[in-house]
Design a protein around this motif. Structure first.
Motif, PDB file in Angstrom:
ATOM      1  N   ARG B  39      43.030  15.445  41.315  1.00  0.00           N
ATOM      2  CA  ARG B  39      42.318  16.600  40.795  1.00  0.00           C
ATOM      3  C   ARG B  39      40.822  16.372  41.006  1.00  0.00           C
ATOM      4  N   ASP B  74      50.967  26.474  38.807  1.00  0.00           N
ATOM      5  CA  ASP B  74      51.122  27.540  37.829  1.00  0.00           C
ATOM      6  C   ASP B  74      51.460  26.961  36.456  1.00  0.00           C
ATOM      7  N   SER B  75      50.523  26.222  35.892  1.00  0.00           N
ATOM      8  CA  SER B  75      50.744  25.630  34.566  1.00  0.00           C
ATOM      9  C   SER B  75      49.787  26.303  33.581  1.00  0.00           C
ATOM     10  N   PHE B  76      49.840  25.892  32.312  1.00  0.00           N
ATOM     11  CA  PHE B  76      48.902  26.419  31.324  1.00  0.00           C
ATOM     12  C   PHE B  76      48.005  25.305  30.824  1.00  0.00           C
ATOM     13  N   PRO B  77      46.705  25.296  31.118  1.00  0.00           N
ATOM     14  CA  PRO B  77      46.034  26.181  32.083  1.00  0.00           C
ATOM     15  C   PRO B  77      46.403  25.787  33.518  1.00  0.00           C
ATOM     16  N   PRO B  78      46.140  26.659  34.502  1.00  0.00           N
ATOM     17  CA  PRO B  78      46.471  26.310  35.883  1.00  0.00           C
ATOM     18  C   PRO B  78      45.720  25.052  36.309  1.00  0.00           C
ATOM     19  N   THR B  79      46.356  24.186  37.081  1.00  0.00           N
ATOM     20  CA  THR B  79      45.657  22.994  37.567  1.00  0.00           C
ATOM     21  C   THR B  79      45.571  23.041  39.091  1.00  0.00           C
TER      22      THR B  79
END
Lengths: 112, 112
Positions: B39, B74-79
């Motif tokens: 990241r 597509d995660s919460f929040p997007p990574t």
């Protein structure tokens, strides 16, 4: 394989190399000198696109890193020759790999 | 030997390579990604000294040259993950030669 371990020490040596060779001109100047000594104007002609101001700055930096040598000849008028040092020649393999990779990159990106 | 002929075509391919890899950061970013996807903040930490603004610009340039891939999950929040491409991996030999040369350069200039 170099990157298998991801060793930070490898990153340090790559950083050293990139700092000594920073910018897109130094290796091209060394490549031009690899076939023999040259005068300023000859290098300027061979390394197309470089300005006199940049070439002058890059030659000083290369000299500071002992990659080239500047010889003033006692003629009328005095002439200045630049030549590659032994340490500069040790970049041969780097240039060779960049050459091969540049060809592959052109096929991949530019030439398709 | 590459430089024996001083062929201008070799200079062109080296120029292509240097333009794609311009600056001192791109290869270090690729080196950081060579061991796995990262990241933004992880890359920023591994490539010490780089500012967020520069890293952001360099990542875009590397993506444009197909050397890295940007994946939004597509995660919460997007990574967002960055990973090296096959074409990026083809720089392995260049990085290896720069690593060896960087070591020799340190001995020659810095470490004496």
């Amino acid at each position: 394989m170099l990157t298998a371990g991801g060793c930070p020490k490898n990153m340090l040596s790559i950083k050293d190399a990139l700092e000594a060779l920073e910018g897109k001109w130094k290796l091209l100047i060394l490549f031009s000198l690899s076939t023999g000594p040259r005068r300023f104007k000859q290098i300027s002609k061979e390394v197309s696109g470089i300005s006199d101001k940049t070439l002058s700055k890059e030659l000083k930096s290369l000299e500071g890193n002992q990659l080239i040598k500047r010889d003033v000849q006692d003629s009328f008028p005095p002439t200045v020759n630049y030549s590659i040092t032994e340490h500069g020649r040790s970049l041969e393999k780097v240039m060779e790999e960049l050459h091969y990779w540049g060809l592959a990159h052109r096929r991949q990106i530019i030439g398709k």
